[in-house]
Design a protein around this motif. Structure first.
Motif, PDB file in Angstrom:
ATOM      1  N   HIS A  99       0.825  -1.214   0.000  1.00 61.81           N
ATOM      2  CA  HIS A  99       0.000   0.000   0.000  1.00 61.81           C
ATOM      3  C   HIS A  99       0.860   1.265   0.000  1.00 61.81           C
ATOM      4  CE1 HIS A  99      -3.596  -2.363   0.553  1.00 61.81           C
ATOM      5  NE2 HIS A  99      -3.060  -2.964   1.610  1.00 61.81           N
ATOM      6  N   THR A 100       2.154   1.097  -0.150  1.00 63.48           N
ATOM      7  CA  THR A 100       3.073   2.233  -0.242  1.00 63.48           C
ATOM      8  C   THR A 100       3.962   2.023  -1.466  1.00 63.48           C
ATOM      9  OG1 THR A 100       4.783   1.154   1.113  1.00 63.48           O
ATOM     10  CG2 THR A 100       3.105   2.439   2.286  1.00 63.48           C
ATOM     11  N   ALA A 101       4.943   2.879  -1.632  1.00 57.85           N
ATOM     12  CA  ALA A 101       5.960   2.654  -2.663  1.00 57.85           C
ATOM     13  C   ALA A 101       6.904   1.547  -2.193  1.00 57.85           C
ATOM     14  CB  ALA A 101       6.736   3.935  -2.917  1.00 57.85           C
ATOM     15  N   SER A 208      11.077  13.768   0.690  1.00 56.27           N
ATOM     16  CA  SER A 208      10.677  13.187   1.978  1.00 56.27           C
ATOM     17  C   SER A 208       9.174  12.968   2.107  1.00 56.27           C
ATOM     18  CB  SER A 208      11.145  14.100   3.122  1.00 56.27           C
ATOM     19  OG  SER A 208      10.551  15.387   3.000  1.00 56.27           O
ATOM     20  N   LYS A 209       8.391  13.342   1.084  1.00 56.71           N
ATOM     21  CA  LYS A 209       6.936  13.294   1.217  1.00 56.71           C
ATOM     22  C   LYS A 209       6.304  11.999   0.720  1.00 56.71           C
ATOM     23  CE  LYS A 209       6.331  18.302   1.056  1.00 56.71           C
ATOM     24  NZ  LYS A 209       5.673  19.452   0.374  1.00 56.71           N
ATOM     25  N   GLY A 210       7.089  11.092   0.182  1.00 60.44           N
ATOM     26  CA  GLY A 210       6.560   9.809  -0.233  1.00 60.44           C
ATOM     27  C   GLY A 210       6.112   9.764  -1.678  1.00 60.44           C
ATOM     28  N   ALA A 231      15.903  10.913   4.134  1.00 60.51           N
ATOM     29  CA  ALA A 231      14.768  11.660   4.675  1.00 60.51           C
ATOM     30  C   ALA A 231      13.446  10.914   4.522  1.00 60.51           C
ATOM     31  CB  ALA A 231      14.683  13.027   3.988  1.00 60.51           C
ATOM     32  N   MET A 232      13.283  10.157   3.439  1.00 67.64           N
ATOM     33  CA  MET A 232      12.014   9.474   3.186  1.00 67.64           C
ATOM     34  C   MET A 232      11.718   8.400   4.226  1.00 67.64           C
ATOM     35  SD  MET A 232      10.526   8.251  -0.483  1.00 67.64           S
ATOM     36  CE  MET A 232      11.523   6.793  -0.668  1.00 67.64           C
ATOM     37  N   PHE A 233      12.757   7.865   4.868  1.00 62.11           N
ATOM     38  CA  PHE A 233      12.573   6.831   5.883  1.00 62.11           C
ATOM     39  C   PHE A 233      12.351   7.427   7.276  1.00 62.11           C
ATOM     40  CE2 PHE A 233      13.993   4.031   2.615  1.00 62.11           C
ATOM     41  CZ  PHE A 233      13.515   2.778   2.962  1.00 62.11           C
ATOM     42  N   LYS A 234      12.371   8.742   7.362  1.00 64.97           N
ATOM     43  CA  LYS A 234      12.151   9.403   8.650  1.00 64.97           C
ATOM     44  C   LYS A 234      10.718   9.906   8.799  1.00 64.97           C
ATOM     45  CE  LYS A 234      17.012  10.734   8.955  1.00 64.97           C
ATOM     46  NZ  LYS A 234      18.013  11.838   8.952  1.00 64.97           N
TER      47      LYS A 234
END
Length: 354
Positions: A99-101, A208-210, A231-234
């Motif tokens: 349900h995500t990237a 960082s916003k997905g 940043a994307m994992f934070k």
């Protein structure tokens, strides 16, 4: 274009005639005609107002490519000895349960085949996504000049954006990050980021916003820690990620790859069997070394091969040694010393055991 008149009509008619000479060409010709009529008209109604004609035509072409399931025009590299990895990546791309990237990290030493594998899979499957981009050799490209990172961001933005930013000059990394974030949040994208070696590269290209659900991101690197620290994992909604480690080729596939580049076939010429085995053992399954050696020895006689092997033993500064040193040179001074001490424990041991 909708009525298929004048030059467009002539070109369409000629193309349809060629297609009808092939097996089952009648059905494909009808599909092609419908694509030009209905796809173009729908695009015109929805997206052509207040846009440049060149941008509109480019998007029409991309839509036809996706509908006809035409693969990328990027030439596929020769892939030998990577059947398991190819199947693994294909299965990962087809998996739509997340349900995500999804992020896949391809790891391994320099020259082991990470870029070759990623380029092969990208060439086969990029047409299945709304938009895609392959950014190659990021480590070197971002270091070679002061605006290297901006150039990479521009390439990515141009690849995935409908409205091109070429008319607007962007001189700030953070501005490009916002532009990229806006696109990837709205579209299902397929990205390949090749040879990442610094956090700032990931933050500049992924933001960082997905990403939109169903997006797939392949990252090749020697250091998987970088990806999970970006940043994307934070954020609260972390992307799903997996790792895939590439090791060297086994002797059978090493021999086949070396023969392909040296003899343009899968087996050695008569009289070359002995020198071929020496080179296969020297390369120890390292894909790039096998490729470079094979191309260097193409159309050479056995005596030249023998002399080349002797030269490899003596020249520490040869191209082959430089290739083999790529991963070692990226280590810190302390890690280099530690590596040399650890390596001494495995002298004479089988590589599959170590």
């Amino acid at each position: 274009m909708r009525k298929q008149e004048t030059t467009i009509g002539v070109a369409t008619a000629e193309h349809r005639q060629k297609m009808e000479t092939k097996t089952n060409a009648n059905k494909r010709s009808q599909l092609y005609q419908k694509l030009l009529t209905h796809t173009t008209f729908n695009f015109f109604l929805r997206k052509s107002f207040f846009r440049r004609e060149t941008e509109f035509i480019e998007e029409v072409v991309k839509d036809i490519y996706r509908t006809l399931h035409i693969s990328s025009r990027i030439p596929l590299p020769k892939l030998i000895g990577m059947d398991y990895s190819k199947e693994f990546l294909t299965s990962w791309l087809k998996d739509s349960s997340s349900h995500t990237a999804d992020i896949l990290i391809i790891m391994g030493m320099g020259g082991i085949g990470k870029t070759t594998l990623a380029k092969y899979v990208y060439g086969l499957h990029s047409h299945e996504f709304a938009t895609s981009s392959f950014i190659e050799d990021i480590s070197r490209a971002s270091n070679k000049r002061s605006g290297g990172l901006l150039a990479l961001q521009k390439q990515l933005d141009d690849d995935i954006s409908t409205s091109k930013s070429s008319s607007t000059q962007v001189h700030d990394v953070s501005t490009y990050i916002s532009m990229i974030e806006n696109v990837v949040a709205r579209k299902k994208v397929f990205l390949v980021l090749d040879d990442i070696d610094r956090l700032e590269q990931l933050d500049a290209l992924l933001g960082s916003k997905g990403f939109h659900t169903g997006s797939k991101i392949i990252i090749t690197t020697k250091d998987a820690w970088l990806i999970q620290s970006c940043a994307m994992f934070k954020t609260n909604l972390k992307p799903k990620h997996e790792k895939h480690l590439l090791n060297g080729l086994y002797e059978i596939k090493s021999r086949e790859l070396l023969c392909f580049h040296a003899f343009m076939c899968n087996h050695p010429k008569v009289g070359f069997e002995e020198v071929l085995e020496k080179l296969v053992k020297y390369c120890e399954g390292h894909l790039l070394t096998l490729e470079v050696l094979g191309k260097s020895l193409h159309n050479r006689d056995v005596a030249y091969w023998e002399g080349y092997i002797e030269g490899l033993k003596k020249e520490m500064g040869s191209n082959i040694n430089n290739i083999l040193r790529m991963s070692f040179d990226t280590l810190s001074s302390n890690d280099k010393e530690l590596f040399k001490h650890i390596a001494c424990f495995f002298v004479g041991m089988d590589r599959d055991v170590t």
